[in-house]
Design an enzyme around this catalytic site. Structure first.
Site, PDB file in Angstrom:
ATOM      1  N   HIS A 201     -34.094  44.880 -11.823  1.00 46.47           N
ATOM      2  CA  HIS A 201     -34.499  43.486 -12.028  1.00 46.47           C
ATOM      3  C   HIS A 201     -35.279  43.387 -13.337  1.00 46.47           C
ATOM      4  O   HIS A 201     -36.435  43.786 -13.414  1.00 46.47           O
ATOM      5  CB  HIS A 201     -35.364  43.024 -10.856  1.00 46.47           C
ATOM      6  CG  HIS A 201     -35.499  41.535 -10.725  1.00 46.47           C
ATOM      7  ND1 HIS A 201     -35.387  40.681 -11.792  1.00 46.47           N
ATOM      8  CD2 HIS A 201     -35.732  40.742  -9.642  1.00 46.47           C
ATOM      9  CE1 HIS A 201     -35.546  39.429 -11.383  1.00 46.47           C
ATOM     10  NE2 HIS A 201     -35.754  39.439 -10.079  1.00 46.47           N
ATOM     11  N   GLY A 202     -34.626  42.848 -14.356  1.00 46.63           N
ATOM     12  CA  GLY A 202     -35.281  42.685 -15.650  1.00 46.63           C
ATOM     13  C   GLY A 202     -35.420  41.231 -16.048  1.00 46.63           C
ATOM     14  O   GLY A 202     -35.454  40.915 -17.242  1.00 46.63           O
ATOM     15  N   HIS A 204     -36.723  36.864 -14.976  1.00 50.74           N
ATOM     16  CA  HIS A 204     -37.523  35.867 -14.251  1.00 50.74           C
ATOM     17  C   HIS A 204     -39.026  36.139 -14.176  1.00 50.74           C
ATOM     18  O   HIS A 204     -39.680  35.801 -13.194  1.00 50.74           O
ATOM     19  CB  HIS A 204     -36.958  35.685 -12.846  1.00 50.74           C
ATOM     20  CG  HIS A 204     -35.658  34.963 -12.842  1.00 50.74           C
ATOM     21  ND1 HIS A 204     -34.680  35.180 -11.892  1.00 50.74           N
ATOM     22  CD2 HIS A 204     -35.149  34.037 -13.689  1.00 50.74           C
ATOM     23  CE1 HIS A 204     -33.636  34.416 -12.153  1.00 50.74           C
ATOM     24  NE2 HIS A 204     -33.890  33.717 -13.243  1.00 50.74           N
ATOM     25  N   TYR A 206     -40.862  38.956 -14.000  1.00 51.27           N
ATOM     26  CA  TYR A 206     -41.428  40.104 -13.293  1.00 51.27           C
ATOM     27  C   TYR A 206     -41.716  41.226 -14.299  1.00 51.27           C
ATOM     28  O   TYR A 206     -41.552  41.036 -15.500  1.00 51.27           O
ATOM     29  CB  TYR A 206     -40.507  40.519 -12.148  1.00 51.27           C
ATOM     30  CG  TYR A 206     -40.340  39.391 -11.159  1.00 51.27           C
ATOM     31  CD1 TYR A 206     -41.422  38.975 -10.376  1.00 51.27           C
ATOM     32  CD2 TYR A 206     -39.147  38.682 -11.052  1.00 51.27           C
ATOM     33  CE1 TYR A 206     -41.308  37.900  -9.503  1.00 51.27           C
ATOM     34  CE2 TYR A 206     -39.020  37.608 -10.184  1.00 51.27           C
ATOM     35  CZ  TYR A 206     -40.101  37.219  -9.412  1.00 51.27           C
ATOM     36  OH  TYR A 206     -39.998  36.149  -8.564  1.00 51.27           O
ATOM     37  N   ARG A 254     -30.208  43.095 -14.380  1.00 54.29           N
ATOM     38  CA  ARG A 254     -30.234  41.626 -14.386  1.00 54.29           C
ATOM     39  C   ARG A 254     -31.157  41.126 -15.497  1.00 54.29           C
ATOM     40  O   ARG A 254     -32.279  41.600 -15.656  1.00 54.29           O
ATOM     41  CB  ARG A 254     -30.690  41.066 -13.047  1.00 54.29           C
ATOM     42  CG  ARG A 254     -30.515  39.532 -13.012  1.00 54.29           C
ATOM     43  CD  ARG A 254     -30.619  38.926 -11.649  1.00 54.29           C
ATOM     44  NE  ARG A 254     -29.576  37.923 -11.470  1.00 54.29           N
ATOM     45  CZ  ARG A 254     -29.689  36.860 -10.678  1.00 54.29           C
ATOM     46  NH1 ARG A 254     -30.795  36.662  -9.976  1.00 54.29           N
ATOM     47  NH2 ARG A 254     -28.707  36.001 -10.560  1.00 54.29           N
TER      48      ARG A 254
END
EC number: 1.6.99.1
Length: 407
Positions: A201-202, A204, A206, A254
């Site tokens: 997860h890269g 939004h 975070y 992502r």
């Protein structure tokens, strides 16, 4: 363990319907090779945080039923949901993790159901950074960490100070630990759990995205100083490390170039072009990722973006740089029933279309899109509750049912 029938999901009678033109004869239902697997159609369930794990982050019986129902159409790629890569990465109640044996054993039962339906699975590794719950971390003896001590809004600063767990910048030693220990540990547990792919997860706002973004990264070392290469360094280190662990053909990433979610500035083309160029260089040397999941400019986080605000924003730059597969996600139902944008975007033969919100209210989404059956509109009010109501059922009694750990 009993798995509920997909026929048990009945929405309220006043649910709004979205008409659909049959898409079975379009490229959406043509095969595509992703890593070592051939998917017979091009629809993916992209991650939706739903808070239905047990309170101690172990996947539950509710999740087993949920993912079993949404993988019934053979060949569907299920990217489960944002899943904590480590305890330090986030500790919100009822969010699943993939960093210990009990979690991996529970996910394995879910993967067995998905694979039993002839479908495929991917897990999204999540590390919250500055948007984590300061009090929950404090209660577990964990710090609130980020690239820099820059809060994402005034309320997050207030809550962190009240909790006695103020935001601080990661040290270089802590960054090394995240790269060399925490992410690899999660990825190894994902393999043990039977996931076909591991997605980083890269996006939004975070942790990894916080390093990319000038609004959150004020560092003056090799991970900052404003330069694109420095800000992308951590993300690419994680990619390279997980290529070693899971193999490039099982690894995914992502990105959200146009999101301004959780206090972030829009990053746009420049830094994402650099990242994609770096990934393409790795692909040219035999290390091509399974896919890149790219959020369309129609969406920023959980919000749709107006047509006016979308002007001048496009992901076309990405498709010119990266020659591998893309999952394209973000409000592809806006022009239903014709789905002209979806059909046009599939002209790129490397594209898979991701759905999330409409998958929550249509376990049989793939079949409905194929045959042209109306879609049930989703109920956002039930997205982030702990009980089964609005998840696997709309029976009022299910408001008393909380998930039980699978292991």
């Amino acid at each position: 363990m009993t798995i509920e029938s997909t026929n048990s999901f009945v929405v309220p009678s006043d649910t709004k319907l979205i008409d659909v033109t049959p898409l079975g004869s379009t490229k959406l239902f043509q095969p595509i090779k992703v890593g070592n697997n051939v998917l017979p159609q091009r629809i993916a369930y992209v991650p939706t945080t739903r808070f239905r794990a047990s309170k101690d982050h172990i996947p539950s019986d509710l999740q087993l039923n949920y993912y079993n129902a949404r993988s019934q159409y053979p060949g569907t790629l299920i990217i489960t949901e944002a899943t904590f890569a480590s305890e330090r990465g986030g500790i919100d109640l009822h969010v699943p993790g993939i960093y210990n044996d009990a979690q991996a054993k529970s996910w394995k039962k879910i993967n067995e159901a998905i694979h039993g339906n002839g479908s495929f699975s991917s897990v999204q590794l999540w590390y919250l950074g500055r948007v984590a719950n300061a009090k929950d971390l404090k209660d577990s003896g964990l710090p609130l960490i980020a690239p820099s001590a820059v809060y994402w809004d005034e309320n997050s600063e207030k809550l962190a100070k009240e909790a006695g767990n103020e935001l601080r910048a990661l040290t270089e030693e802590e960054i090394d630990h995240i790269v060399e220990v925490e992410y690899p540990n999660a990825a190894k547990h994902a393999l043990e759990a039977g996931f076909d792919y591991v997605e980083i997860h890269g996006a939004h706002g975070y942790l990894l995205d916080q390093f990319l973004n000038l609004a959150s990264n004020k560092r003056t070392d090799k991970y900052g100083c404003g330069s694109i290469e420095n800000r992308a360094r951590l993300l690419l280190r994680v990619v390279d490390k997980l290529i070693e662990v899971v193999g490039a053909n099982r690894l995914a990433l992502r990105l959200s170039p146009w999101a301004s979610f959780q206090g972030m500035e829009i990053e746009g083309e420049e830094i994402h072009s650099y990242i994609l160029q770096q990934l393409q260089q790795r692909a040219d040397n035999g290390q091509q990722l399974a896919y890149i999941s790219l959020v369309e400019p129609r969406v920023t986080g959980i919000y749709d973006v107006s047509l006016k605000d979308q002007q001048g924003r496009s992901n076309e730059f990405a498709y010119k740089i990266w020659k591998g597969n893309f999952i394209r996600a973000g409000n592809y139902t806006y022009d239903a029933p014709e789905f002209k944008t979806l059909i046009n975007d599939l002209k790129n033969d490397r594209s898979i279309i991701g759905f999330s919100r409409f998958f929550t209210s249509n376990p049989d989404l793939v079949e409905k899109l194929k045959l042209g059956k109306p879609l049930n509109y989703y109920n956002r009010e039930e997205f982030y509750k702990y009980y089964n109501y609005g998840y696997n059922s709309y029976d009022e009694s299910e408001k008393q049912v909380i998930g039980k750990p699978l292991a």
